[in-house]
Enzyme design. Structure first.
Site, PDB file in Angstrom:
ATOM      1  N   CYS A 108       0.866  -1.182   0.000  1.00  0.00           N
ATOM      2  CA  CYS A 108       0.000   0.000   0.000  1.00  0.00           C
ATOM      3  C   CYS A 108       0.901   1.230   0.000  1.00  0.00           C
ATOM      4  O   CYS A 108       1.887   1.278   0.736  1.00  0.00           O
ATOM      5  CB  CYS A 108      -0.886  -0.020   1.240  1.00  0.00           C
ATOM      6  SG  CYS A 108      -2.009   1.384   1.361  1.00  0.00           S
ATOM      7  N   HIS A 150      -8.797  -3.947  -2.766  1.00  0.00           N
ATOM      8  CA  HIS A 150      -7.890  -3.210  -1.886  1.00  0.00           C
ATOM      9  C   HIS A 150      -8.303  -1.733  -1.827  1.00  0.00           C
ATOM     10  O   HIS A 150      -8.406  -1.139  -0.749  1.00  0.00           O
ATOM     11  CB  HIS A 150      -6.451  -3.360  -2.400  1.00  0.00           C
ATOM     12  CG  HIS A 150      -5.434  -2.603  -1.616  1.00  0.00           C
ATOM     13  ND1 HIS A 150      -4.532  -3.224  -0.776  1.00  0.00           N
ATOM     14  CD2 HIS A 150      -5.154  -1.270  -1.548  1.00  0.00           C
ATOM     15  CE1 HIS A 150      -3.755  -2.301  -0.223  1.00  0.00           C
ATOM     16  NE2 HIS A 150      -4.116  -1.110  -0.682  1.00  0.00           N
ATOM     17  N   GLU A 151      -8.541  -1.145  -3.010  1.00  0.00           N
ATOM     18  CA  GLU A 151      -8.903   0.275  -3.055  1.00  0.00           C
ATOM     19  C   GLU A 151     -10.315   0.516  -2.526  1.00  0.00           C
ATOM     20  O   GLU A 151     -10.568   1.511  -1.842  1.00  0.00           O
ATOM     21  CB  GLU A 151      -8.759   0.821  -4.483  1.00  0.00           C
ATOM     22  CG  GLU A 151      -7.342   0.766  -5.036  1.00  0.00           C
ATOM     23  CD  GLU A 151      -6.289   1.379  -4.127  1.00  0.00           C
ATOM     24  OE1 GLU A 151      -6.594   2.354  -3.392  1.00  0.00           O
ATOM     25  OE2 GLU A 151      -5.145   0.897  -4.127  1.00  0.00           O
ATOM     26  N   HIS A 154     -10.304   0.899   1.095  1.00  0.00           N
ATOM     27  CA  HIS A 154      -9.932   2.251   1.545  1.00  0.00           C
ATOM     28  C   HIS A 154     -11.176   3.132   1.698  1.00  0.00           C
ATOM     29  O   HIS A 154     -11.261   3.931   2.634  1.00  0.00           O
ATOM     30  CB  HIS A 154      -8.970   2.917   0.553  1.00  0.00           C
ATOM     31  CG  HIS A 154      -7.532   2.580   0.769  1.00  0.00           C
ATOM     32  ND1 HIS A 154      -6.845   2.890   1.920  1.00  0.00           N
ATOM     33  CD2 HIS A 154      -6.624   1.981  -0.061  1.00  0.00           C
ATOM     34  CE1 HIS A 154      -5.589   2.492   1.806  1.00  0.00           C
ATOM     35  NE2 HIS A 154      -5.430   1.931   0.618  1.00  0.00           N
TER      36      HIS A 154
END
Length: 193
Positions: A108, A150-151, A154
Site C-alpha cells: 500500500c 484493496h482500493e 480504503h
C-alpha cells in the site's frame, strides 16, 4: 499535480468515505491529480482518502502489471482475454464475491516498504460510476479484482493490515510505528503525523 500520500496512522485512512455528487467541484482535477500521484509513486491503485479527501473515489491500473508480466505470470494473475484495466471508480459498491479465494502479497502506498499475503475472493461484481458518471456493473477477476478490492476497502476505512492475522500484524508493529513517525525513506511525497 503530484500530491502527498497520507502515511499509515492518519485517522482519515480509517474513515468511511462520503458519496460523491455529480456537481462536486474540481472532481475531474482531483481524478487527474490522483493518476499523476499514483504513477509518480509506481502504484497500481490509489484512493482519494490516501490524499486526504475521504470520498468514495479510487483509481485502479492493472494494465501496467499485465504489460510488465511474463507469459507465466499473466496466466497466474489474469484470465484469458483479460489485459487489465485503467479505470476510475466513483461511489463503488461490491455486490457479489466468489467463494473461490486466493492469497497473494499486497502493499500500500500509505504503508511503504511493507507487504503481506492477504486472502481475497478471485472474482467480484461491482457497481460504480466512471469519471463521466456513467453507471457500470462489471465482473473482474484475478489481480484486477484484488486491486479493486484493496482500493474499495480504503473507501470503507479498511487497510490491508486490518485483514491480517493478529500475530502477523503484531510482527509488523515496530515497522508500522516507524512509518507513523516518518522514520523511513520514501521515493514519493508523503504526509506523516
Amino acid at each position: 499535480m503530484n500530491l502527498s500520500i497520507l502515511a499509515y496512522g492518519n485517522r482519515i485512512l480509517k474513515q468511511k468515505c462520503l458519496q460523491i455528487e455529480k456537481n462536486t467541484p474540481d472532481l475531474q482535477t482531483l481524478i487527474a491529480d490522483m493518476w499523476d500521484t499514483m504513477e509518480n509513486a509506481n502504484g497500481c491503485g490509489l484512493s482519494s482518502s490516501q490524499i486526504g479527501k475521504p470520498l468514495q473515489l479510487f483509481i485502479a491500473d492493472s494494465q501496467v502489471a499485465f504489460e510488465n508480466f511474463d507469459s507465466e505470470d499473466r496466466i497466474l494473475y489474469f484470465e484469458k482475454n483479460d489485459k487489465g484495466i485503467k479505470e476510475t471508480f466513483i461511489n463503488a459498491k461490491i455486490i457479489h464475491t466468489s467463494e473461490e479465494t486466493w492469497e497473494d502479497y499486497e502493499g500500500c502506498l500509505s504503508i511503504p516498504g511493507l507487504s503481506q499475503k492477504v486472502k481475497r475472493p478471485w472474482e467480484i461484481t461491482i457497481e460504480y460510476l466512471d469519471k463521466d458518471f456513467i453507471k457500470h456493473t462489471k465482473v473482474f477477476t484475478g489481480l484486477t479484482a484484488r486491486i479493486i478490492q484493496h482500493e474499495y476497502d480504503h473507501t470503507q476505512g479498511i487497510l490491508y493490515t486490518d485483514r491480517l492475522k493478529p500475530l502477523t500484524k503484531k510482527l509488523m508493529e515496530s515497522k508500522l510505528k516507524k512509518i507513523v513517525c516518518g522514520n523511513i525513506a520514501v521515493g514519493y511525497p508523503m504526509k506523516f503525523l
